[in-house]
Design an enzyme around this catalytic site. Structure first.
Site, PDB file in Angstrom:
ATOM      1  N   GLY A 265       0.803  -1.217   0.000  1.00 50.02           N
ATOM      2  CA  GLY A 265       0.000   0.000   0.000  1.00 50.02           C
ATOM      3  C   GLY A 265       0.833   1.263   0.000  1.00 50.02           C
ATOM      4  O   GLY A 265       2.062   1.233  -0.098  1.00 50.02           O
ATOM      5  N   GLY A 267       2.238   4.989   1.491  1.00 47.11           N
ATOM      6  CA  GLY A 267       2.708   5.539   2.760  1.00 47.11           C
ATOM      7  C   GLY A 267       4.081   5.054   3.159  1.00 47.11           C
ATOM      8  O   GLY A 267       4.674   4.163   2.541  1.00 47.11           O
ATOM      9  N   SER A 268       4.572   5.674   4.211  1.00 45.31           N
ATOM     10  CA  SER A 268       5.937   5.446   4.670  1.00 45.31           C
ATOM     11  C   SER A 268       6.122   4.033   5.195  1.00 45.31           C
ATOM     12  O   SER A 268       7.153   3.408   4.975  1.00 45.31           O
ATOM     13  CB  SER A 268       6.271   6.441   5.776  1.00 45.31           C
ATOM     14  OG  SER A 268       5.976   7.736   5.346  1.00 45.31           O
ATOM     15  N   VAL A 269       5.112   3.529   5.913  1.00 42.26           N
ATOM     16  CA  VAL A 269       5.273   2.218   6.538  1.00 42.26           C
ATOM     17  C   VAL A 269       5.357   1.129   5.462  1.00 42.26           C
ATOM     18  O   VAL A 269       6.277   0.303   5.469  1.00 42.26           O
ATOM     19  CB  VAL A 269       4.128   1.939   7.544  1.00 42.26           C
ATOM     20  CG1 VAL A 269       4.294   0.569   8.164  1.00 42.26           C
ATOM     21  CG2 VAL A 269       4.085   3.013   8.628  1.00 42.26           C
ATOM     22  N   GLU A 290      -0.729  -1.353  -6.703  1.00 43.28           N
ATOM     23  CA  GLU A 290      -1.396  -0.157  -7.212  1.00 43.28           C
ATOM     24  C   GLU A 290      -0.351   0.893  -7.530  1.00 43.28           C
ATOM     25  O   GLU A 290      -0.130   1.265  -8.660  1.00 43.28           O
ATOM     26  CB  GLU A 290      -2.253   0.372  -6.061  1.00 43.28           C
ATOM     27  CG  GLU A 290      -3.691   0.452  -6.288  1.00 43.28           C
ATOM     28  CD  GLU A 290      -4.323   0.990  -5.027  1.00 43.28           C
ATOM     29  OE1 GLU A 290      -5.397   0.506  -4.684  1.00 43.28           O
ATOM     30  OE2 GLU A 290      -3.762   1.895  -4.382  1.00 43.28           O
ATOM     31  N   ASN A 380      -7.196   9.730   4.901  1.00 45.24           N
ATOM     32  CA  ASN A 380      -7.029   9.762   3.438  1.00 45.24           C
ATOM     33  C   ASN A 380      -8.191   9.084   2.717  1.00 45.24           C
ATOM     34  O   ASN A 380      -8.771   9.642   1.796  1.00 45.24           O
ATOM     35  CB  ASN A 380      -5.739   9.050   3.031  1.00 45.24           C
ATOM     36  CG  ASN A 380      -4.511   9.726   3.620  1.00 45.24           C
ATOM     37  OD1 ASN A 380      -4.481  10.945   3.787  1.00 45.24           O
ATOM     38  ND2 ASN A 380      -3.504   8.934   3.942  1.00 45.24           N
ATOM     39  N   GLY A 384      -7.153   1.277  -2.073  1.00 50.93           N
ATOM     40  CA  GLY A 384      -7.352  -0.082  -2.577  1.00 50.93           C
ATOM     41  C   GLY A 384      -7.240  -1.135  -1.499  1.00 50.93           C
ATOM     42  O   GLY A 384      -7.358  -2.336  -1.794  1.00 50.93           O
TER      43      GLY A 384
HETATM   44  N1  COA Z   1      -4.704   7.657  15.398  1.00 46.17           N
HETATM   45  C1  COA Z   1      -4.412   8.905  14.955  1.00 46.17           C
HETATM   46  N2  COA Z   1      -3.383   9.196  14.139  1.00 46.17           N
HETATM   47  C2  COA Z   1      -2.582   8.178  13.774  1.00 46.17           C
HETATM   48  C3  COA Z   1      -2.796   6.866  14.213  1.00 46.17           C
HETATM   49  C4  COA Z   1      -3.910   6.615  15.040  1.00 46.17           C
HETATM   50  N3  COA Z   1      -4.200   5.393  15.482  1.00 46.17           N
HETATM   51  N4  COA Z   1      -1.834   6.088  13.692  1.00 46.17           N
HETATM   52  C5  COA Z   1      -1.041   6.879  12.938  1.00 46.17           C
HETATM   53  N5  COA Z   1      -1.494   8.135  13.001  1.00 46.17           N
HETATM   54  C6  COA Z   1      -0.927   9.306  12.339  1.00 46.17           C
HETATM   55  C7  COA Z   1       0.584   9.401  12.484  1.00 46.17           C
HETATM   56  O1  COA Z   1       0.937   9.976  13.721  1.00 46.17           O
HETATM   57  C8  COA Z   1       0.948  10.260  11.293  1.00 46.17           C
HETATM   58  O2  COA Z   1       0.621  11.607  11.628  1.00 46.17           O
HETATM   59  P1  COA Z   1       1.499  12.824  11.079  1.00 46.17           P
HETATM   60  O3  COA Z   1       1.287  12.805   9.586  1.00 46.17           O
HETATM   61  O4  COA Z   1       0.885  14.003  11.753  1.00 46.17           O
HETATM   62  O5  COA Z   1       2.901  12.509  11.501  1.00 46.17           O
HETATM   63  C9  COA Z   1      -0.062   9.812  10.220  1.00 46.17           C
HETATM   64  O6  COA Z   1      -1.133   9.174  10.932  1.00 46.17           O
HETATM   65  C10 COA Z   1       0.538   8.859   9.203  1.00 46.17           C
HETATM   66  O7  COA Z   1       1.049   7.749   9.901  1.00 46.17           O
HETATM   67  P2  COA Z   1       2.409   7.026   9.523  1.00 46.17           P
HETATM   68  O8  COA Z   1       2.762   6.136  10.662  1.00 46.17           O
HETATM   69  O9  COA Z   1       3.432   8.014   9.065  1.00 46.17           O
HETATM   70  O10 COA Z   1       1.962   6.046   8.360  1.00 46.17           O
HETATM   71  P3  COA Z   1       1.785   6.153   6.787  1.00 46.17           P
HETATM   72  O11 COA Z   1       2.396   7.330   6.137  1.00 46.17           O
HETATM   73  O12 COA Z   1       2.229   4.836   6.310  1.00 46.17           O
HETATM   74  O13 COA Z   1       0.181   6.307   6.611  1.00 46.17           O
HETATM   75  C11 COA Z   1      -2.094   5.587   6.706  1.00 46.17           C
HETATM   76  C12 COA Z   1      -0.680   5.447   7.274  1.00 46.17           C
HETATM   77  C13 COA Z   1      -2.987   4.547   7.384  1.00 46.17           C
HETATM   78  C14 COA Z   1      -2.654   6.982   6.971  1.00 46.17           C
HETATM   79  C15 COA Z   1      -2.032   5.355   5.152  1.00 46.17           C
HETATM   80  O14 COA Z   1      -1.358   4.154   4.887  1.00 46.17           O
HETATM   81  C16 COA Z   1      -3.411   5.291   4.528  1.00 46.17           C
HETATM   82  O15 COA Z   1      -4.019   6.314   4.234  1.00 46.17           O
HETATM   83  N6  COA Z   1      -3.946   4.068   4.305  1.00 46.17           N
HETATM   84  C17 COA Z   1      -5.273   3.883   3.784  1.00 46.17           C
HETATM   85  C18 COA Z   1      -5.267   3.691   2.288  1.00 46.17           C
HETATM   86  C19 COA Z   1      -4.559   2.436   1.889  1.00 46.17           C
HETATM   87  O16 COA Z   1      -4.302   1.541   2.660  1.00 46.17           O
HETATM   88  N7  COA Z   1      -4.225   2.320   0.631  1.00 46.17           N
HETATM   89  C20 COA Z   1      -3.509   1.121   0.225  1.00 46.17           C
HETATM   90  C21 COA Z   1      -3.817   0.657  -1.079  1.00 46.17           C
HETATM   91  S1  COA Z   1      -2.605   1.438  -2.147  1.00 46.17           S
END
Ligand code: COA
Length: 504
Positions: A265, A267-269, A290, A380, A384
């Site tokens: 997916g 994002g950073s993780v 994707e 966000n 997918g």
């Molecule tokens: N409650 C509130 N905020 C949270 C949290 C929680 N349980 N867990 C993480 N966060 C915050 C982090 O602190 C970070 O905040 P910041 O931007 O202010 O620093 C932000 O969410 C992003 O988290 P991060 O750990 O950097 O992860 P990421 O960049 O990998 O993003 C998602 C994680 C979940 C937001 C992102 O993967 C996403 O939008 N996923 C849904 C869509 C998806 O899965 N698509 C995949 C198919 S391509």
């Protein structure tokens, strides 16, 4: 632009070249626009920016449908301009997020495979204008997309009018990268003939109806680089645990060292997790995903990935320079497809993907929230992740066990919003460890998740909750009046921790 007119190989279309301002003037209040663009790649740029300019004088609102999130700050400026009525199916911009959560405009959070299907079925407003970015238009009537395909094929096939933005920043050498296939109407459809990650089943460009072409705009603007943060200690540990899980799958014979086609997916993780594959023993890997992020190209560079199929290429600035500077190196190892095909349940199940997506939080039974902060505020969108999780061979969700300096536990008694139910979630991973939930009953799941995935500062609190829940009984024990206690603690005290120890 004279010397670039050659990018329109069908000379009958040369007279359609207009300015972005002219094209933007055709958009009327109440219309629905289908814009190219998927996670900052291949977005139509000039006409949307011209629309934002027009909004300084004219009052109008439009529906904006895309592949996924837009780059070039477009989601930000479109949202700020106040011209959006409804946005779908995904976004990832901080300003737009704020406006969605303030109810300044509407947002529909949709499985990314479904938008095209719903447009064809007439379940969404009809597309008045498809506005798609292209490298060129071929002599035999096809639009060659740029760095993403997204929903452009369906926008073009279904729209009443088409505007093409030829972006000179993208090299013509991108022609041949894409594979465009649109399933027939539901009920009259044959199986999608894709049985291998590198199968080509469609055309190299988007076929279009000449009569629908309204204008062609020339632009020259690079895609926005991705904003992913490089791997850190915790994401490195998540990657290690995930690799241990996969290694175990190989040890017991469910997978070989080639694994199975991988989806990772946004994002950073997720990027860090794929990056972690670099030093693993796995080889001859294939990616059916994707978004193709930096890590996929790093794996191609070292020969670990031999083919990657995606819907967009979204890279950091540095990686973009390297990849597009030497694109021939990747040409026979890449395909870009419509998101309907990259995310199609039929194909995900047939290929048997290992799907890795990121959760905001998950609960002790394995339900996952990917979208709603504290259950109400959109982050966000589901993207997918649901397409993949429901249909993958193994659906894996990763997250750090805590967020916001430890004030948030990513493992909670009950998620405050459910995107992926316990039935769709096979494995959860944090930097603490992984829990393989396959075949486990809810009580077994809770034990494993609390033992393996929870941050030490929240372990006792979750265990106490679970033990009290057990006294109430049931297949999936809960103390309903306390099920959201972590979230209410956060709202009331700024932390999910029950007892805050103040150090003097
Ligand atoms: N409650 C509130 N905020 C949270 C949290 C929680 N349980 N867990 C993480 N966060 C915050 C982090 O602190 C970070 O905040 P910041 O931007 O202010 O620093 C932000 O969410 C992003 O988290 P991060 O750990 O950097 O992860 P990421 O960049 O990998 O993003 C998602 C994680 C979940 C937001 C992102 O993967 C996403 O939008 N996923 C849904 C869509 C998806 O899965 N698509 C995949 C198919 S391509």
């Amino acid at each position: 632009m004279e010397k670039n007119i050659g990018r329109i190989k069908d000379t009958s279309l040369h007279s359609f070249v207009v300015s972005a301002e002219k094209a933007a003037s055709w958009i009327q209040d109440g219309m629905t626009l289908g814009l190219s663009g998927f996670t900052r790649a291949g977005d139509a740029k000039a006409v949307p920016f011209a629309l934002v300019e027009r909004a300084k004088k004219d009052h109008f609102k439009v529906n904006i449908f895309t592949g996924a999130s837009l780059g070039s700050d477009l989601d930000k400026v479109l949202s700020e301009a106040g011209i959006i009525n409804k946005r779908l199916p995904f976004q990832a911009d901080a300003t737009m997020r704020k406006n969605i959560n303030a109810a300044n405009h509407l947002f529909v959070d949709q499985h990314l495979s479904q938008t095209a299907e719903m447009i064809r079925a007439g379940a969404l407003p009809a597309i008045d204008f498809a506005i798609v970015e292209a490298v060129s238009i071929t002599a035999d009537g096809m639009i060659i997309p740029t760095t993403s395909v997204g929903n452009s094929l369906t926008f073009v096939s279904q729209a009443k009018n088409i505007i093409v933005e030829i972006n000179l920043e993208h090299p013509e050498s991108l022609e041949g990268l894409h594979d465009l296939y649109e399933p027939a109407e539901q009920g009259k459809r044959e199986p999608i003939p894709l049985t291998k990650v590198d199968d080509r089943i469609g055309t190299v460009g988007i076929p279009f109806d000449l009569d629908k072409i309204k204008g062609i705009v020339f632009t020259k603007q690079a895609d926005s680089p991705s904003t992913i943060i490089p791997p850190d200690h915790e994401t490195g540990e998540i990657a290690e645990h995930l690799i241990s899980f996969l290694r175990e799958e190989v040890n017991v014979g469910r997978l070989t060292e080639k694994l199975a086609p991988i989806q990772a997916g946004i994002g950073s993780v997720a990027n860090a997790v794929l990056h972690g594959m670099i030093d693993s023993e796995f080889k001859d890997l294939q990616v059916y995903s994707e978004v193709l992020q930096d890590s996929v190209f790093e794996l191609i560079d070292i020969g670990k990935v031999n083919f990657a199929s995606g819907c967009s290429i979204t890279l950091s600035e540095e990686k973009m320079e390297q990849v597009y500077g030497d694109f021939d190196k990747y040409r026979d190892k890449l395909i870009l497809r419509p998101q309907e095909i990259t995310n199609h349940p039929e194909i995900i199940r047939r290929l048997g993907l290992i799907s890795i997506n990121t959760a905001l939080e998950f609960d002790i039974y394995g339900n996952v929230n990917s979208t709603h902060v504290s259950g109400t505020k959109m982050m966000n969108g589901i993207g997918g992740s649901g397409d993949f999780a429901r249909n993958a061979r193994v659906a894996i969700f990763v997250t750090k066990s805590i967020a916001k300096g430890g004030n948030i536990s990513s493992v909670v008694p009950f998620v405050a919003h459910v995107d992926h139910t316990e039935h769709d979630v096979d494995v959860v991973v944090t930097e603490q460890g992984y829990a393989d939930l396959r075949g486990l009953a809810p009580r077994e799941r809770a034990e494993l998740i609390i033992n393996n995935c929870v941050h030490p500062s929240y372990k006792e609190q979750l265990r106490t909750y679970y033990e009290e829940a057990l006294t109430r009984g049931g297949q999936t024990p809960h103390v309903l009046e306390k099920a959201f206690s972590f979230h209410t603690n956060l709202a009331n005290n700024g932390t999910m921790l029950e007892k805050v120890t103040v150090s003097l």
